[in-house]
Design a protein around this motif. Structure first.
Motif, PDB file in Angstrom:
ATOM      1  N   LEU A  70      41.338 -37.982   9.415  1.00 10.96           N
ATOM      2  CA  LEU A  70      42.897 -37.336   9.288  1.00 10.96           C
ATOM      3  C   LEU A  70      42.763 -36.373   8.309  1.00 10.96           C
ATOM      4  O   LEU A  70      43.388 -35.110   8.385  1.00 10.96           O
ATOM      5  CB  LEU A  70      43.849 -38.368   9.009  1.00 10.96           C
ATOM      6  CG  LEU A  70      45.253 -38.078   9.226  1.00 10.96           C
ATOM      7  CD1 LEU A  70      45.513 -37.337  10.394  1.00 10.96           C
ATOM      8  CD2 LEU A  70      46.123 -39.239   8.975  1.00 10.96           C
ATOM      9  N   GLN A  71      41.918 -36.347   7.250  1.00  9.83           N
ATOM     10  CA  GLN A  71      42.093 -35.353   6.274  1.00  9.83           C
ATOM     11  C   GLN A  71      41.211 -34.133   6.495  1.00  9.83           C
ATOM     12  O   GLN A  71      41.543 -32.979   6.101  1.00  9.83           O
ATOM     13  CB  GLN A  71      41.006 -36.003   4.937  1.00  9.83           C
ATOM     14  CG  GLN A  71      41.946 -36.754   4.189  1.00  9.83           C
ATOM     15  CD  GLN A  71      40.984 -37.180   2.887  1.00  9.83           C
ATOM     16  OE1 GLN A  71      39.789 -37.521   2.786  1.00  9.83           O
ATOM     17  NE2 GLN A  71      41.802 -37.559   1.971  1.00  9.83           N
ATOM     18  N   ASN A  72      40.283 -34.143   7.605  1.00 15.02           N
ATOM     19  CA  ASN A  72      39.649 -33.359   8.080  1.00 15.02           C
ATOM     20  C   ASN A  72      40.401 -32.243   9.075  1.00 15.02           C
ATOM     21  O   ASN A  72      40.432 -31.290   8.887  1.00 15.02           O
ATOM     22  CB  ASN A  72      38.074 -33.511   8.856  1.00 15.02           C
ATOM     23  CG  ASN A  72      37.134 -34.069   7.911  1.00 15.02           C
ATOM     24  OD1 ASN A  72      37.076 -33.683   6.873  1.00 15.02           O
ATOM     25  ND2 ASN A  72      36.282 -34.927   8.521  1.00 15.02           N
ATOM     26  N   VAL A  73      41.262 -32.960   9.937  1.00 15.48           N
ATOM     27  CA  VAL A  73      42.140 -32.431  10.609  1.00 15.48           C
ATOM     28  C   VAL A  73      43.319 -31.889   9.902  1.00 15.48           C
ATOM     29  O   VAL A  73      43.390 -30.442  10.127  1.00 15.48           O
ATOM     30  CB  VAL A  73      42.778 -33.523  11.680  1.00 15.48           C
ATOM     31  CG1 VAL A  73      43.902 -32.761  12.416  1.00 15.48           C
ATOM     32  CG2 VAL A  73      41.734 -34.088  12.545  1.00 15.48           C
ATOM     33  N   ALA A  74      43.735 -32.370   8.980  1.00 19.09           N
ATOM     34  CA  ALA A  74      44.666 -31.666   8.133  1.00 19.09           C
ATOM     35  C   ALA A  74      44.236 -30.441   7.470  1.00 19.09           C
ATOM     36  O   ALA A  74      44.963 -29.239   7.038  1.00 19.09           O
ATOM     37  CB  ALA A  74      45.386 -32.723   7.036  1.00 19.09           C
ATOM     38  N   ARG A  75      43.021 -30.725   6.763  1.00 17.77           N
ATOM     39  CA  ARG A  75      42.299 -29.482   5.984  1.00 17.77           C
ATOM     40  C   ARG A  75      42.180 -28.416   6.939  1.00 17.77           C
ATOM     41  O   ARG A  75      42.410 -27.041   6.651  1.00 17.77           O
ATOM     42  CB  ARG A  75      40.979 -30.098   5.472  1.00 17.77           C
ATOM     43  CG  ARG A  75      40.554 -29.086   4.335  1.00 17.77           C
ATOM     44  CD  ARG A  75      39.266 -29.543   3.753  1.00 17.77           C
ATOM     45  NE  ARG A  75      39.749 -30.616   3.083  1.00 17.77           N
ATOM     46  CZ  ARG A  75      39.393 -32.004   2.745  1.00 17.77           C
ATOM     47  NH1 ARG A  75      38.491 -32.354   3.843  1.00 17.77           N
ATOM     48  NH2 ARG A  75      39.709 -32.830   2.053  1.00 17.77           N
ATOM     49  N   THR A  76      41.762 -28.670   8.137  1.00 14.37           N
ATOM     50  CA  THR A  76      41.480 -27.614   9.178  1.00 14.37           C
ATOM     51  C   THR A  76      42.743 -26.790   9.755  1.00 14.37           C
ATOM     52  O   THR A  76      42.925 -25.572   9.558  1.00 14.37           O
ATOM     53  CB  THR A  76      40.927 -28.041  10.552  1.00 14.37           C
ATOM     54  OG1 THR A  76      39.537 -28.748  10.205  1.00 14.37           O
ATOM     55  CG2 THR A  76      40.992 -27.187  11.419  1.00 14.37           C
TER      56      THR A  76
END
Length: 190
Positions: A70-76
């Motif tokens: 989820l952090q990766n998606v949010a960061r993207t």
């Protein structure tokens, strides 16, 4: 504070849908879809920032794979916020061409204003696409549409909607209990 623009965009789409739906159902649907997509694209960065903040605060104790994904998606979403913004603006530009074409066909605004709106938003959409392609011209190419917004808004504040208003009010569904949004029956003649 960043949440306000996409809420306003969605509200404008809904109000415009209510104005157009009886005369130009397809255009009303297209414009509502364009404004909804624009609102969703504009919401990506603020939602991403909020998600990262909440995950950072909560995962300090127990990091797990789901939080990491989820952090990766949010960061993207946050990293691509500029692209999402210009894609939202291109969507607005294309949707607005159809919107002002419908207003021209309904004679709700003077022809010169609706043509200016269509041209201004076509230039705006082009500028947005060029921004996505790496050319930094989007802001400059938004000027005709921005000037149109000031002129059309001023016109509507002073004059209101055009001569076809009585016909539209007369065609309004009497069981609805009120005239369509943006119209008043004070201009109608019997």
């Amino acid at each position: 504070m960043r949440a306000l623009p996409f809420r306003g965009v969605a509200t404008i789409g809904t109000l415009a849908f209510r104005v157009l739906r009886r005369r130009h159902q397809r255009t009303a649907n297209v414009y509502l879809a364009a404004r909804t997509l624009e609102a969703l694209l504009l919401a990506l960065a603020p939602v991403g920032i909020l998600t990262l903040t909440l995950l950072t605060q909560g995962s300090a104790e127990t990091p797990n794979a789901a939080d990491s994904a989820l952090q990766n998606v949010a960061r993207t979403a946050v990293e691509n916020s500029q692209s999402a913004h210009w894609l939202a603006m291109a969507t607005l530009g294309v949707g607005s061409i159809f919107f002002y074409r419908a207003l021209m066909r309904s004679a709700l605004l003077p022809r010169f204003l609706t043509v200016w709106g269509m041209l201004g938003y076509a230039i705006f959409a082009l500028g947005s696409v060029l921004e996505l392609a790496g050319y930094e011209v989007g802001l400059a190419l938004s000027a005709p549409g921005g000037l149109f917004e000031v002129a059309a808004g001023s016109y509507l504040l002073v004059k209101g909607f055009g001569a076809s208003l009585p016909k539209i009010v007369a065609d309004a569904d009497p069981s609805a209990g009120s005239a369509p949004v943006g119209f008043t029956t004070s201009h109608a003649t019997t």
